[in-house]
Scaffold this motif. Structure first.
Motif, mmCIF file in Angstrom:
data_model
loop_
_atom_site.group_PDB
_atom_site.id
_atom_site.type_symbol
_atom_site.label_atom_id
_atom_site.label_comp_id
_atom_site.label_asym_id
_atom_site.label_seq_id
_atom_site.Cartn_x
_atom_site.Cartn_y
_atom_site.Cartn_z
ATOM 1 N N THR A 6 25.396 -44.990 4.844
ATOM 2 C CA THR A 6 25.856 -43.619 4.708
ATOM 3 C C THR A 6 24.731 -42.640 5.025
ATOM 4 O O THR A 6 23.609 -42.795 4.568
ATOM 5 N N SER A 7 25.040 -41.635 5.827
ATOM 6 C CA SER A 7 24.101 -40.543 6.055
ATOM 7 C C SER A 7 24.604 -39.328 5.297
ATOM 8 O O SER A 7 25.801 -39.126 5.129
ATOM 9 N N TYR A 8 23.685 -38.533 4.789
ATOM 10 C CA TYR A 8 24.050 -37.416 3.940
ATOM 11 C C TYR A 8 23.836 -36.098 4.669
ATOM 12 O O TYR A 8 22.714 -35.786 5.074
ATOM 13 N N PRO A 9 24.908 -35.306 4.859
ATOM 14 C CA PRO A 9 24.694 -33.972 5.418
ATOM 15 C C PRO A 9 23.849 -33.149 4.456
ATOM 16 O O PRO A 9 24.037 -33.195 3.249
ATOM 17 N N GLY A 10 22.882 -32.448 4.989
ATOM 18 C CA GLY A 10 21.950 -31.728 4.134
ATOM 19 C C GLY A 10 22.583 -30.536 3.449
ATOM 20 O O GLY A 10 23.519 -29.920 3.962
ATOM 21 N N LEU A 11 22.069 -30.235 2.262
ATOM 22 C CA LEU A 11 22.458 -29.026 1.563
ATOM 23 C C LEU A 11 21.537 -27.893 1.980
ATOM 24 O O LEU A 11 20.342 -28.103 2.215
ATOM 25 N N SER A 12 22.067 -26.714 2.042
ATOM 26 C CA SER A 12 21.248 -25.553 2.361
ATOM 27 C C SER A 12 20.193 -25.336 1.274
ATOM 28 O O SER A 12 20.487 -25.488 0.079
ATOM 29 N N PRO A 13 18.975 -25.010 1.656
ATOM 30 C CA PRO A 13 17.955 -24.696 0.645
ATOM 31 C C PRO A 13 18.384 -23.596 -0.314
ATOM 32 O O PRO A 13 17.914 -23.542 -1.455
ATOM 33 N N TRP A 14 19.279 -22.737 0.152
ATOM 34 C CA TRP A 14 19.757 -21.662 -0.720
ATOM 35 C C TRP A 14 20.528 -22.216 -1.918
ATOM 36 O O TRP A 14 20.539 -21.591 -2.993
ATOM 37 N N VAL A 133 27.596 -27.770 -6.009
ATOM 38 C CA VAL A 133 26.794 -26.603 -6.385
ATOM 39 C C VAL A 133 27.387 -25.923 -7.616
ATOM 40 O O VAL A 133 26.659 -25.557 -8.555
ATOM 41 N N GLY A 134 28.705 -25.758 -7.634
ATOM 42 C CA GLY A 134 29.343 -25.118 -8.778
ATOM 43 C C GLY A 134 29.122 -25.882 -10.067
ATOM 44 O O GLY A 134 28.828 -25.288 -11.112
ATOM 45 N N ALA A 135 29.235 -27.203 -10.004
ATOM 46 C CA ALA A 135 29.029 -28.019 -11.202
ATOM 47 C C ALA A 135 27.577 -27.944 -11.669
ATOM 48 O O ALA A 135 27.300 -27.869 -12.877
ATOM 49 N N ALA A 136 26.643 -27.955 -10.717
ATOM 50 C CA ALA A 136 25.228 -27.882 -11.080
ATOM 51 C C ALA A 136 24.884 -26.536 -11.704
ATOM 52 O O ALA A 136 24.127 -26.455 -12.678
ATOM 53 N N VAL A 137 25.438 -25.463 -11.165
ATOM 54 C CA VAL A 137 25.197 -24.137 -11.724
ATOM 55 C C VAL A 137 25.809 -24.028 -13.116
ATOM 56 O O VAL A 137 25.190 -23.474 -14.047
ATOM 57 N N LEU A 138 27.013 -24.563 -13.287
ATOM 58 C CA LEU A 138 27.653 -24.541 -14.609
ATOM 59 C C LEU A 138 26.806 -25.302 -15.621
ATOM 60 O O LEU A 138 26.615 -24.844 -16.762
ATOM 61 N N HIS A 139 26.287 -26.452 -15.205
ATOM 62 C CA HIS A 139 25.412 -27.221 -16.096
ATOM 63 C C HIS A 139 24.150 -26.427 -16.412
ATOM 64 O O HIS A 139 23.650 -26.458 -17.546
ATOM 65 N N ALA A 140 23.643 -25.706 -15.429
ATOM 66 C CA ALA A 140 22.404 -24.952 -15.609
ATOM 67 C C ALA A 140 22.549 -23.840 -16.644
ATOM 68 O O ALA A 140 21.640 -23.598 -17.439
ATOM 69 N N ILE A 141 23.681 -23.163 -16.628
ATOM 70 C CA ILE A 141 23.832 -21.975 -17.472
ATOM 71 C C ILE A 141 24.630 -22.221 -18.746
ATOM 72 O O ILE A 141 24.756 -21.320 -19.567
#
Length: 260
Positions: A6-14, A133-141
């Protein structure tokens, strides 16, 4: 026939910066915290922590509170992390420990855990980066983490989460791509998670569930399933290192006041 690696499409640094910013905005005020809850007993006045790195060996025979190993709450990696930091955060004149640096480390650990969650979810759902990204942000806050980040005794949860997520990420990488690094890195991360907090056993169950989803999706590499049997190695190492295992500390509650 095994599927191609499997190759992983990169996530934007943003996306990574968004997660970091979410943590800082939600929990940055923790940098202004002083000693709270059991921070004084566990860090500020803990005799072994005060000795710094030279006490690392002794910390593996110490409870979260000094002299309390027989009552459970054996989390040596937490105390080791405090001891490693102790020389950095001393008052020059009084040699007393200052809390700000320790709180900054807690904040950094939460950042790392959130970023690991982002990468893990992206590996599992490469076509849905917005969900990751949404799940990670929710976990963050999420407010449930406020006490964990702001109280130094919450370091156990932060280290457990960081190493547990690293173990899951390494396992997913092993199952999708194989290789020589991912599996041993995952086993070591699981051991570190267990040495941070015993609840890390839950990551073994989570890993089994994730593996089932990968198998059903047909994405796993042939010849990698045997790696799951090696989970006994960090588990055996944890119980071998645990000084209170013979005394049965699981039957006795941890000292009152210690963050679970």
């Amino acid at each position: 026939m095994s599927p191609p690696k499997t190759s992983y499409p990169g996530l934007s640094p943003w996306f990574y910066l968004l997660v970091v910013a979410a943590v800082v905005l939600a929990h940055g005020a923790a940098l202004n915290s002083t000693w709270v809850l059991d921070d004084t007993a566990v860090v500020r006045t803990h005799p072994e922590v005060a000795r710094g790195p030279e006490a690392i060996g002794d910390l593996f025979a110490s409870g979260v509170l000094p002299g309390e190993i027989e009552r459970g709450a054996w989390r040596p990696l937490v105390l080791v992390s405090f001891a490693l930091e102790a020389p950095l955060w001393r008052e020059a004149e009084t040699q007393a420990l200052k809390p700000t640096g320790f709180h900054a480390t807690n904040l950094a650990l939460h950042v790392l855990a959130c970023l690991l969650l982002l990468v893990l979810l992206h590996r599992l759902m490469p076509s849905m980066p917005a969900v990751a990204v949404g799940a990670a942000v929710l976990h963050a806050i999420h407010p449930i983490h406020v006490g964990t980040v702001s109280a130094l005794v919450g370091r156990a949860d932060l280290l457990c989460a960081m190493f547990g997520l690293a173990a899951l990420l390494a396992w997913v990488s092993w199952r999708l791509r194989g290789g020589m690094v991912a599996l041993p890195l995952g086993l070591l991360s699981l051991l570190f998670a267990l040495l941070s907090k015993e609840v890390a056993l839950a990551f073994v169950v989570a890993g089994a569930g994730i593996d089932l989803l990968l198998v059903r999706s047909g994405r796993t590499q042939a010849g990698t399933a045997w790696g799951g049997a090696l989970v006994v190695l960090p588990l055996a190492a944890f119980f071998a290192l645990w000084p209170g295992v013979a005394a049965g500390p699981l039957d006795v509650p941890a000292p009152e006041g210690i963050v679970g």
